[in-house]
Design a protein around this motif. Structure first.
Motif, PDB file in Angstrom:
ATOM      1  N   GLY A 123       0.817  -1.221   0.000  1.00  0.00           N
ATOM      2  CA  GLY A 123       0.000   0.000   0.000  1.00  0.00           C
ATOM      3  C   GLY A 123       0.839   1.254   0.000  1.00  0.00           C
ATOM      4  O   GLY A 123       0.524   2.234  -0.696  1.00  0.00           O
ATOM      5  N   VAL A 124       1.937   1.261   0.764  1.00  0.00           N
ATOM      6  CA  VAL A 124       2.832   2.426   0.794  1.00  0.00           C
ATOM      7  C   VAL A 124       3.456   2.655  -0.576  1.00  0.00           C
ATOM      8  O   VAL A 124       3.520   3.794  -1.072  1.00  0.00           O
ATOM      9  CB  VAL A 124       3.931   2.232   1.862  1.00  0.00           C
ATOM     10  CG1 VAL A 124       5.020   3.295   1.709  1.00  0.00           C
ATOM     11  CG2 VAL A 124       3.329   2.288   3.256  1.00  0.00           C
ATOM     12  N   ILE A 125       3.900   1.590  -1.214  1.00  0.00           N
ATOM     13  CA  ILE A 125       4.535   1.712  -2.532  1.00  0.00           C
ATOM     14  C   ILE A 125       3.552   2.257  -3.568  1.00  0.00           C
ATOM     15  O   ILE A 125       3.854   3.203  -4.309  1.00  0.00           O
ATOM     16  CB  ILE A 125       5.092   0.343  -2.982  1.00  0.00           C
ATOM     17  CG1 ILE A 125       6.271  -0.063  -2.102  1.00  0.00           C
ATOM     18  CG2 ILE A 125       5.531   0.404  -4.450  1.00  0.00           C
ATOM     19  CD1 ILE A 125       6.805  -1.446  -2.409  1.00  0.00           C
ATOM     20  N   ILE A 126       2.355   1.685  -3.617  1.00  0.00           N
ATOM     21  CA  ILE A 126       1.381   2.095  -4.632  1.00  0.00           C
ATOM     22  C   ILE A 126       0.880   3.518  -4.364  1.00  0.00           C
ATOM     23  O   ILE A 126       0.712   4.310  -5.300  1.00  0.00           O
ATOM     24  CB  ILE A 126       0.211   1.095  -4.678  1.00  0.00           C
ATOM     25  CG1 ILE A 126       0.720  -0.270  -5.152  1.00  0.00           C
ATOM     26  CG2 ILE A 126      -0.892   1.598  -5.607  1.00  0.00           C
ATOM     27  CD1 ILE A 126      -0.306  -1.369  -5.099  1.00  0.00           C
ATOM     28  N   SER A 127       0.659   3.866  -3.099  1.00  0.00           N
ATOM     29  CA  SER A 127       0.222   5.227  -2.764  1.00  0.00           C
ATOM     30  C   SER A 127       1.281   6.250  -3.168  1.00  0.00           C
ATOM     31  O   SER A 127       0.954   7.327  -3.691  1.00  0.00           O
ATOM     32  CB  SER A 127      -0.060   5.336  -1.259  1.00  0.00           C
ATOM     33  OG  SER A 127      -1.190   4.591  -0.897  1.00  0.00           O
ATOM     34  N   THR A 128       2.548   5.929  -2.924  1.00  0.00           N
ATOM     35  CA  THR A 128       3.640   6.833  -3.298  1.00  0.00           C
ATOM     36  C   THR A 128       3.714   7.005  -4.810  1.00  0.00           C
ATOM     37  O   THR A 128       3.905   8.126  -5.325  1.00  0.00           O
ATOM     38  CB  THR A 128       4.978   6.293  -2.759  1.00  0.00           C
ATOM     39  OG1 THR A 128       4.887   6.117  -1.340  1.00  0.00           O
ATOM     40  CG2 THR A 128       6.116   7.259  -3.079  1.00  0.00           C
ATOM     41  N   MET A 129       3.551   5.908  -5.549  1.00  0.00           N
ATOM     42  CA  MET A 129       3.558   5.979  -7.012  1.00  0.00           C
ATOM     43  C   MET A 129       2.410   6.846  -7.522  1.00  0.00           C
ATOM     44  O   MET A 129       2.591   7.647  -8.457  1.00  0.00           O
ATOM     45  CB  MET A 129       3.469   4.564  -7.599  1.00  0.00           C
ATOM     46  CG  MET A 129       4.705   3.713  -7.348  1.00  0.00           C
ATOM     47  SD  MET A 129       4.489   1.993  -7.867  1.00  0.00           S
ATOM     48  CE  MET A 129       4.220   2.197  -9.619  1.00  0.00           C
ATOM     49  N   LEU A 130       1.235   6.705  -6.918  1.00  0.00           N
ATOM     50  CA  LEU A 130       0.090   7.520  -7.328  1.00  0.00           C
ATOM     51  C   LEU A 130       0.341   8.993  -7.043  1.00  0.00           C
ATOM     52  O   LEU A 130      -0.009   9.859  -7.854  1.00  0.00           O
ATOM     53  CB  LEU A 130      -1.175   7.052  -6.596  1.00  0.00           C
ATOM     54  CG  LEU A 130      -2.462   7.848  -6.864  1.00  0.00           C
ATOM     55  CD1 LEU A 130      -2.811   7.822  -8.348  1.00  0.00           C
ATOM     56  CD2 LEU A 130      -3.618   7.293  -6.028  1.00  0.00           C
ATOM     57  N   TYR A 131       0.970   9.295  -5.913  1.00  0.00           N
ATOM     58  CA  TYR A 131       1.275  10.677  -5.553  1.00  0.00           C
ATOM     59  C   TYR A 131       2.156  11.329  -6.625  1.00  0.00           C
ATOM     60  O   TYR A 131       1.881  12.455  -7.077  1.00  0.00           O
ATOM     61  CB  TYR A 131       1.978  10.705  -4.197  1.00  0.00           C
ATOM     62  CG  TYR A 131       2.322  12.090  -3.714  1.00  0.00           C
ATOM     63  CD1 TYR A 131       1.429  12.818  -2.942  1.00  0.00           C
ATOM     64  CD2 TYR A 131       3.550  12.671  -4.037  1.00  0.00           C
ATOM     65  CE1 TYR A 131       1.739  14.093  -2.501  1.00  0.00           C
ATOM     66  CE2 TYR A 131       3.875  13.951  -3.599  1.00  0.00           C
ATOM     67  CZ  TYR A 131       2.964  14.651  -2.828  1.00  0.00           C
ATOM     68  OH  TYR A 131       3.276  15.925  -2.406  1.00  0.00           O
ATOM     69  N   PHE A 132       3.202  10.637  -7.035  1.00  0.00           N
ATOM     70  CA  PHE A 132       4.133  11.222  -8.008  1.00  0.00           C
ATOM     71  C   PHE A 132       3.596  11.169  -9.437  1.00  0.00           C
ATOM     72  O   PHE A 132       4.082  11.893 -10.312  1.00  0.00           O
ATOM     73  CB  PHE A 132       5.487  10.514  -7.923  1.00  0.00           C
ATOM     74  CG  PHE A 132       6.277  10.881  -6.698  1.00  0.00           C
ATOM     75  CD1 PHE A 132       6.832  12.148  -6.564  1.00  0.00           C
ATOM     76  CD2 PHE A 132       6.444   9.968  -5.660  1.00  0.00           C
ATOM     77  CE1 PHE A 132       7.542  12.505  -5.420  1.00  0.00           C
ATOM     78  CE2 PHE A 132       7.155  10.313  -4.516  1.00  0.00           C
ATOM     79  CZ  PHE A 132       7.709  11.588  -4.399  1.00  0.00           C
ATOM     80  N   ALA A 133       2.582  10.341  -9.678  1.00  0.00           N
ATOM     81  CA  ALA A 133       1.988  10.265 -11.022  1.00  0.00           C
ATOM     82  C   ALA A 133       0.786  11.194 -11.166  1.00  0.00           C
ATOM     83  O   ALA A 133       0.146  11.221 -12.218  1.00  0.00           O
ATOM     84  CB  ALA A 133       1.556   8.831 -11.317  1.00  0.00           C
ATOM     85  N   LEU A 151      -5.122   7.227   0.326  1.00  0.00           N
ATOM     86  CA  LEU A 151      -6.327   6.445   0.583  1.00  0.00           C
ATOM     87  C   LEU A 151      -6.148   5.000   0.129  1.00  0.00           C
ATOM     88  O   LEU A 151      -6.801   4.086   0.648  1.00  0.00           O
ATOM     89  CB  LEU A 151      -7.532   7.066  -0.131  1.00  0.00           C
ATOM     90  CG  LEU A 151      -8.127   8.323   0.494  1.00  0.00           C
ATOM     91  CD1 LEU A 151      -9.176   8.930  -0.439  1.00  0.00           C
ATOM     92  CD2 LEU A 151      -8.738   8.015   1.849  1.00  0.00           C
ATOM     93  N   VAL A 152      -5.262   4.788  -0.840  1.00  0.00           N
ATOM     94  CA  VAL A 152      -4.981   3.428  -1.309  1.00  0.00           C
ATOM     95  C   VAL A 152      -4.471   2.582  -0.156  1.00  0.00           C
ATOM     96  O   VAL A 152      -4.947   1.467   0.097  1.00  0.00           O
ATOM     97  CB  VAL A 152      -3.947   3.451  -2.456  1.00  0.00           C
ATOM     98  CG1 VAL A 152      -3.537   2.033  -2.839  1.00  0.00           C
ATOM     99  CG2 VAL A 152      -4.504   4.181  -3.664  1.00  0.00           C
ATOM    100  N   LEU A 153      -3.493   3.101   0.581  1.00  0.00           N
ATOM    101  CA  LEU A 153      -2.942   2.389   1.736  1.00  0.00           C
ATOM    102  C   LEU A 153      -4.004   2.167   2.807  1.00  0.00           C
ATOM    103  O   LEU A 153      -4.156   1.054   3.323  1.00  0.00           O
ATOM    104  CB  LEU A 153      -1.769   3.184   2.320  1.00  0.00           C
ATOM    105  CG  LEU A 153      -1.256   2.740   3.699  1.00  0.00           C
ATOM    106  CD1 LEU A 153      -0.712   1.327   3.641  1.00  0.00           C
ATOM    107  CD2 LEU A 153      -0.218   3.718   4.222  1.00  0.00           C
ATOM    108  N   LEU A 154      -4.748   3.212   3.132  1.00  0.00           N
ATOM    109  CA  LEU A 154      -5.728   3.123   4.213  1.00  0.00           C
ATOM    110  C   LEU A 154      -6.839   2.132   3.903  1.00  0.00           C
ATOM    111  O   LEU A 154      -7.256   1.349   4.767  1.00  0.00           O
ATOM    112  CB  LEU A 154      -6.323   4.505   4.491  1.00  0.00           C
ATOM    113  CG  LEU A 154      -5.357   5.529   5.108  1.00  0.00           C
ATOM    114  CD1 LEU A 154      -5.996   6.913   5.139  1.00  0.00           C
ATOM    115  CD2 LEU A 154      -4.952   5.096   6.510  1.00  0.00           C
TER     116      LEU A 154
END
Length: 486
Positions: A93-103, A127-130
């Motif tokens: 979740g942390v990885i995907i949320s971070t990727m979404l933030y920068f994209a 919200l992805v992580l949560l």
């Protein structure tokens, strides 16, 4: 599980879903009337983006822990498996949320068609992580049948989101109110859930012992969530691309109303899969087939009239709870309601492939349906707008149910009561014939007609003797016990 406990648990989960749905239902008119179709369209795009990525972060492990921990008595194994799964999902979740933030800038420019939406995408990225970790902790209560705790948390989540959003909208936060509210509520829900879980099983750092079998079962399910998203939500992206954010907002609001039918399946599925897993693991295959058949029967008893009612009352329902700007979406609701009914049937039948550990068939079914959905959307949206998207969704779910039945019935075949289904359809027609002569001009008359229609439907099914004597006796026995408890 006794019939009393089954009905009681389904009733508790059902009540929590009703109250949760009420919170979401009340939030819809508040948001649409405050923000309008354009800003609501932005929120709809963020919501479906998160709904795409959060199941990816879960990696199919929510179903894995249900399948492997249902009936497990070894506390150490429960603790080790749960925290190992929670750590893996949190990391993903942390990885995907971070990727979404920068994209976010790229998505705002290409998918949303408005560079200014990048800020809102950034705010909603975690919200992805949560949502991912929330799914794991809530499934703990599902596995070990802590129904009351689950119900309370579900209600708090919905009502809390409603109250905090209204407060932030009052303070003038606009679209950001929805995102901030959801972040706060999801974080609070996770903390409360973990308090209960640690009180039950204690805490230990994960060592990932025995996680290989769960991953082997769960990982093939991960593409299913993405492909299922294509069937459920990708049409919003295509609507935005072809005809803009405002139509996407109108479609999303209409879809949310029509999709209320799917809330009926939640309490059944919540109880059904863990119970089926316990029965199947003990070799009671015939009993598992009876549970599937009974669940399908009770789901259709509620879902068929709900679909008819939503279709019949679609226009007044949409106009009353939103604004005239959204009225054109009323033509979408009948198709979405029918799709919701089919989605519930699919969720019940697909349990069979999980029981026999043939999860690869899930992927096969989802790919076929998603491919049809994309192709139909590409042709129908430019021709018929948001109605074309709704037709594509209905066709995709119909295909999913047909293929699922064809595949799953090879392993476990429930005895479907077609006479009962016919009586439910006939009773729904009778209900609508009464509603035809009633006006639904305001909220009071709409609620009155919904209650009256439900009473007519129930009375019609009783006159038609839809339930046999054994089922009537079971209901009376369960209700008597509930009254005694009260």
């Amino acid at each position: 599980m006794s019939s009393y406990k089954l009905i009681k648990d389904i009733g508790i989960v059902g009540l929590s879903q009703v109250l949760s749905s009420l919170g979401s239902f009340l939030l819809l008119p508040i948001i649409t009337k405050t923000l309008g179709s354009y800003d609501y369209g932005i929120w709809a795009q963020i919501s479906i983006t998160v709904s795409l990525l959060s199941p990816v972060a879960v990696l199919g492990l929510s179903m894995g822990i249900v399948r492997f921990l249902s009936g497990e008595q070894d506390l150490q194994r429960v603790r080790e498996t749960f925290y190992s799964v929670l750590f893996i999902v949190s990391f993903a979740g942390v990885i995907i949320s971070t990727m979404l933030y920068f994209a976010s800038d790229f998505l705002a420019q290409t998918i949303f068609g408005d560079p200014t939406t990048s800020y809102f995408v950034k705010c909603g990225s975690f919200l992805v992580l949560l949502l991912a970790v929330d799914q794991i902790v809530l499934f703990y209560f599902r596995i070990f049948q802590k129904i009351n705790t689950f119900a309370i948390l579900t209600i708090l989540k919905s009502i809390g989101h409603l109250i905090v959003t209204i407060f932030l909208l009052y303070l003038g936060f606009g679209l950001l109110s929805i995102i901030i509210s959801l972040v706060l509520i999801q974080s609070t829900l996770f903390i409360i859930s973990m308090y209960f879980i640690i009180s039950d099983i204690g805490f230990s750092l994960p060592r990932f012992q025995g996680i290989e079998d769960i991953l082997r079962y769960s990982l093939p399910l991960t593409p299913n969530s993405v492909i299922r998203w294509v069937t459920d939500s990708s049409d919003r992206y295509m609507i935005t691309y072809f005809i803009g954010l405002s139509p996407a907002g109108i479609y999303s609001a209409s879809y949310g109303i029509g999709n209320l039918v799917t809330f009926i399946i939640t309490p059944l599925q919540f109880i059904l899969f863990p119970e089926l897993s316990r029965l199947y693991n003990r070799g009671k295959h015939a009993e598992a087939a009876v549970y599937i058949n009974t669940s399908l029967k009770y789901f259709l008893y509620a879902a068929i009239p709900a679909s008819f009612g939503l279709a019949f009352l679609s226009k007044p329902l949409l106009v009353i709870i939103t604004t005239p700007e959204f009225a054109s979406g009323s033509t979408v609701i009948p198709f979405v309601a029918a799709s919701g009914l089919l989605a519930g049937v699919f969720q019940i039948l697909i349990n069979i492939t999980h029981l026999v550990k043939r999860t690869k068939f899930n992927l096969f079914i989802q790919v076929f349906a998603a491919s049809l959905n994309v192709i139909l959307n590409l042709f129908l949206i430019p021709l018929y707008g948001i109605v074309g998207a709704a037709i594509a969704t209905f066709a995709s779910y119909l295909l999913m149910v047909l293929i699922c039945a064809q595949v799953s019935f090879k392993y476990l075949r429930p005895d479907i009561d077609w006479v009962f289904i016919s009586k439910c359809v006939l009773s729904s027609f009778i209900m609508c014939s009464f509603l035809f002569f009633l006006n639904s001009d305001d909220l009071f008359s709409l609620v009155r007609n919904v209650i009256f229609g439900a009473l007519v439907y129930v009375a019609s099914t009783l006159v038609l003797k839809s339930f046999n004597q054994q089922e009537q006796t079971m209901f009376k026995h369960a209700l008597t016990k509930i009254k005694q408890k009260l």
